[in-house]
Motif scaffolding. Structure first.
Motif: not given
Length: 75
Positions: A1-7, A25-28
């Motif tokens: 599963m790719e990480k969700i990149k957020f701001g 939750e740095q794996d997500k």
């Protein structure tokens, strides 16, 4: 599963808390950008998360790395 990149838009007390929550939750999730008018807060975010920082909201929202924006600012 790719990480969700957020701001995080607004890196005050609640914005910093959201950054820490998602960091657990740095794996997500990956914090890739922050936006605030306070340059001291942005320096803190850059130091802790090595993310892009913005004082201009239009530039922040135009950051193509973000997939999700968490808004944490007052009225």
């Amino acid at each position: 599963m790719e990480k969700i990149k957020f701001g995080v838009w607004g890196f005050g007390r609640m914005g910093a808390a959201h950054g820490k929550f998602y960091a657990m939750e740095q794996d997500k999730f990956e914090l890739v950008a922050t936006c605030d008018t306070d340059k001291k807060r942005l320096k803190q975010a850059k130091t802790e998360y090595n993310c892009a920082t913005y004082t201009d909201s239009k530039a922040f929202l135009a950051d193509s790395d973000m997939e999700l924006v968490v808004m944490c600012f007052g009225r």
